[in-house]
Design a protein around this motif. Sequence first.
Motif, mmCIF file in Angstrom:
data_model
loop_
_atom_site.group_PDB
_atom_site.id
_atom_site.type_symbol
_atom_site.label_atom_id
_atom_site.label_comp_id
_atom_site.label_asym_id
_atom_site.label_seq_id
_atom_site.Cartn_x
_atom_site.Cartn_y
_atom_site.Cartn_z
ATOM 1 N N ILE A 20 22.220 41.058 31.530
ATOM 2 C CA ILE A 20 21.772 40.260 32.662
ATOM 3 C C ILE A 20 22.964 39.582 33.323
ATOM 4 N N SER A 21 23.843 39.007 32.514
ATOM 5 C CA SER A 21 24.971 38.343 33.160
ATOM 6 C C SER A 21 25.992 39.361 33.676
ATOM 7 N N LEU A 22 26.114 40.520 32.988
ATOM 8 C CA LEU A 22 27.081 41.520 33.463
ATOM 9 C C LEU A 22 26.685 42.086 34.814
ATOM 10 N N PHE A 23 25.375 42.364 34.961
ATOM 11 C CA PHE A 23 24.964 43.055 36.167
ATOM 12 C C PHE A 23 24.737 42.126 37.335
ATOM 13 N N CYS A 24 24.476 40.883 37.070
ATOM 14 C CA CYS A 24 24.137 40.008 38.170
ATOM 15 C C CYS A 24 25.345 39.321 38.799
ATOM 16 N N LEU A 25 26.516 39.381 38.159
ATOM 17 C CA LEU A 25 27.658 38.697 38.747
ATOM 18 C C LEU A 25 27.966 39.328 40.105
ATOM 19 N N ARG A 26 27.906 38.519 41.117
ATOM 20 C CA ARG A 26 28.072 39.068 42.454
ATOM 21 C C ARG A 26 29.555 39.277 42.778
ATOM 22 N N THR A 27 29.827 40.121 43.765
ATOM 23 C CA THR A 27 31.217 40.410 44.118
ATOM 24 C C THR A 27 31.539 39.912 45.513
ATOM 25 N N THR A 28 30.571 39.274 46.150
ATOM 26 C CA THR A 28 30.796 38.781 47.504
ATOM 27 C C THR A 28 29.904 37.564 47.732
ATOM 28 N N LEU A 29 30.116 36.849 48.807
ATOM 29 C CA LEU A 29 29.265 35.705 49.128
ATOM 30 C C LEU A 29 28.182 36.181 50.106
ATOM 31 N N PRO A 30 27.100 35.404 50.255
ATOM 32 C CA PRO A 30 26.036 35.837 51.164
ATOM 33 C C PRO A 30 26.476 35.920 52.631
ATOM 34 N N ALA A 31 27.504 35.158 53.013
ATOM 35 C CA ALA A 31 27.918 35.169 54.420
ATOM 36 C C ALA A 31 29.424 34.996 54.532
ATOM 37 N N TRP A 110 46.521 30.628 45.106
ATOM 38 C CA TRP A 110 47.301 31.332 46.119
ATOM 39 C C TRP A 110 46.450 31.647 47.347
ATOM 40 N N ASP A 111 46.915 31.205 48.538
ATOM 41 C CA ASP A 111 46.235 31.430 49.811
ATOM 42 C C ASP A 111 44.874 30.740 49.933
ATOM 43 N N ARG A 112 44.571 29.839 49.016
ATOM 44 C CA ARG A 112 43.275 29.157 49.064
ATOM 45 C C ARG A 112 43.477 27.803 49.725
ATOM 46 N N THR A 113 43.451 27.786 51.054
ATOM 47 C CA THR A 113 43.722 26.529 51.730
ATOM 48 C C THR A 113 42.454 25.750 52.047
ATOM 49 N N GLY A 114 41.309 26.310 51.744
ATOM 50 C CA GLY A 114 40.054 25.576 51.940
ATOM 51 C C GLY A 114 39.970 24.437 50.943
ATOM 52 N N LYS A 115 39.433 23.325 51.416
ATOM 53 C CA LYS A 115 39.326 22.152 50.539
ATOM 54 C C LYS A 115 37.998 22.205 49.799
ATOM 55 N N PRO A 335 37.650 43.149 48.119
ATOM 56 C CA PRO A 335 37.877 43.633 49.485
ATOM 57 C C PRO A 335 37.502 42.616 50.564
ATOM 58 N N ASN A 336 36.478 41.840 50.360
ATOM 59 C CA ASN A 336 36.027 40.909 51.394
ATOM 60 C C ASN A 336 36.687 39.536 51.294
ATOM 61 N N SER A 337 37.703 39.421 50.484
ATOM 62 C CA SER A 337 38.277 38.114 50.193
ATOM 63 C C SER A 337 38.707 37.314 51.430
ATOM 64 N N THR A 338 39.380 37.963 52.387
ATOM 65 C CA THR A 338 39.882 37.180 53.533
ATOM 66 C C THR A 338 38.769 36.566 54.375
ATOM 67 N N GLN A 339 37.607 37.243 54.448
ATOM 68 C CA GLN A 339 36.484 36.623 55.182
ATOM 69 C C GLN A 339 35.725 35.659 54.285
ATOM 70 N N MET A 340 36.096 35.613 53.017
ATOM 71 C CA MET A 340 35.367 34.794 52.047
ATOM 72 C C MET A 340 36.307 33.750 51.443
ATOM 73 N N TYR A 341 37.033 33.032 52.291
ATOM 74 C CA TYR A 341 37.872 31.902 51.852
ATOM 75 C C TYR A 341 38.982 32.330 50.895
ATOM 76 N N ASN A 342 39.333 33.603 50.889
ATOM 77 C CA ASN A 342 40.339 34.159 49.969
ATOM 78 C C ASN A 342 39.945 33.960 48.503
ATOM 79 N N PHE A 343 38.669 33.987 48.220
ATOM 80 C CA PHE A 343 38.203 33.836 46.846
ATOM 81 C C PHE A 343 38.642 35.026 45.987
ATOM 82 N N THR A 344 38.845 34.753 44.709
ATOM 83 C CA THR A 344 39.042 35.815 43.723
ATOM 84 C C THR A 344 37.646 36.300 43.306
ATOM 85 N N ASN A 345 37.614 37.381 42.542
ATOM 86 C CA ASN A 345 36.328 37.850 42.005
ATOM 87 C C ASN A 345 35.636 36.761 41.212
ATOM 88 N N PHE A 346 36.424 36.051 40.417
ATOM 89 C CA PHE A 346 35.886 34.995 39.559
ATOM 90 C C PHE A 346 35.276 33.878 40.412
#
Length: 444
Positions: A20-31, A110-115, A335-346
């Motif tokens: 359940i935890s392996l499969f549900c970890l998302r790889t992107t944000l909703p928006a 790194w590159d995470r300038t969002g507060k 792949p979507n990191s730059t549109q997603m606040y430069n988040f890592t997968n984690f």
Amino acid sequence: MNSEEDLVLYITFLLSPIAISLFCLRTTLPAPMFSRNEFSIWGFLKKCIGMELSKITMPIVFNEPLSFLQRITEYMEHTYLIHKACTRSDSIERMQLVAAFAISAVASQWDRTGKPFNPLLGETFELTRDEEGYRLISEQVSHHPPISAFYSESLNQNFSFHGSIYPKLKFWGKSVEAEPKGTMTLELSKHREAYTWTNPMCCVHNVILGKLWIEQYGTVEIVNHSTGDKCLLNFKPCGMFGKELHRVEGHIQDKSKKKHRVIYGKWTECVYSIEPKVYEANKKAEKKSGGDSKKHKQVKSSTGGDDADEMPDVQETVTMVPGSTLLWRVAPRPPNSTQMYNFTNFAMTLNELEPGMIGVIAPTDCRLRPDIRAMENGDIDTASREKERLEEKQRAARRERAKDEEEWSTRWFQQGNNPYTGAADWIYKGGYFDRRYPHLPDIY
Ligand SMILES: *[C@@H]1O[C@H](CO)[C@@H](O)[C@H](O)[C@H]1NC(C)=O
Ligand SMILES: *[C@@H]1O[C@H](CO)[C@@H](O)[C@H](O)[C@H]1NC(C)=O
Ligand SMILES: *[C@@H]1O[C@H](CO)[C@@H](O)[C@H](O)[C@H]1NC(C)=O
Ligand SMILES: *[C@@H]1O[C@H](CO)[C@@H](O)[C@H](O)[C@H]1NC(C)=O
């Protein structure tokens, strides 16, 4: 192959808690994130002229949809390094892996300038990662000054990692410098060892004008309290020519100051360990041959002038000295990191509210904060409105307590002293994972 049996196994696996935890970890944000370009910084600054810095509320477009409690949990991304350290019988090897863990812990910045959002007093964050073998609980234990305390432990009782963080911010006109005060403590129970260290300084350049960029610098000293052995790590400031940007260099020494290993690399990329003699010989040889002749762009002087402090170009990757052992390498961002606040997968997974969590996590968990949730969903106006409402609710609660001369009491941590350094610290009282949450404050 018996496909029916395979199918049954597969379904059983899908239904197991680990799956359940392996499969549900998302790889992107909703928006994707709201473009900061659509926001007039000048319109905002005009309104702030003459105001005290602490009274200025930065507009929400400069935030990222995570609470500071979630951001500090990113230290746990490379927990496998601690698990690895537990299995090593050689103490120097263990120290190397602990050093790699301490360095890798800042890589996600790194590159995470969002507060990140300021946690509300009493806010908590829980992270249970069965498949990685650990769980963590954190609590905002003080509002003025803001202090966040966390405690994590491996599920097989091989280690605990805990600390409290009090980020001291200084505004220097063009940049904001953050000193992450507070001690990190790692205990490896099987080896009866405890290590402590503090995180390096962090500077965000060009907060008003120009391109934002992040520098980490300062000395990090990891102490093995069983023997007094140390690992000294120097996070280098970028320097005149930017050559040192992101570089980390240090060594492990014993009580008699004898060097055992040299540690080098970049906190944004990878870390190696090597015999000190081999490292020094290589350095000498490099100097003789004229070093590297590549020209480095000079960083614009930051004194005077209205120009932005440009980030130096950093195309250079870490050169491995022959004979080195790789301790850690950063994972590529999704792949979507730059549109997603430069988040890592984690980072992408931290604010995920899985259906199974409702009624299980504490009602003070930041996943239930409506402003962060709205921002994550791309609804900036609701996020902004909710943030104001929560802050006002917090102020009202403080006024009520003042009226009744009532003291705030923390729930999961208590003030105390670090058992190894003696410094003021916050100690986990235990009990969170019993999941009985009576008398929790209503902060949302
Ligand atoms: C990237 O984001 C877009 C929407 O912004 C989405 O449609 C797409 O599935 C995402 N890709 C990945 C790999 O998450
Ligand atoms: C750390 O402490 C342990 C336990 O006493 C000791 O055996 C080891 O030599 C020390 N060394 C390092 C590098 O941390
Ligand atoms: C993400 O990284 C890019 C590339 O370095 C940078 O231009 C951008 O400002 C960063 N975004 C955030 C939100 O920090
Ligand atoms: C630590 O981890 C090892 C291997 O995963 C395990 O065998 C052991 O029981 C664990 N616990 C302790 C207290 O050492």
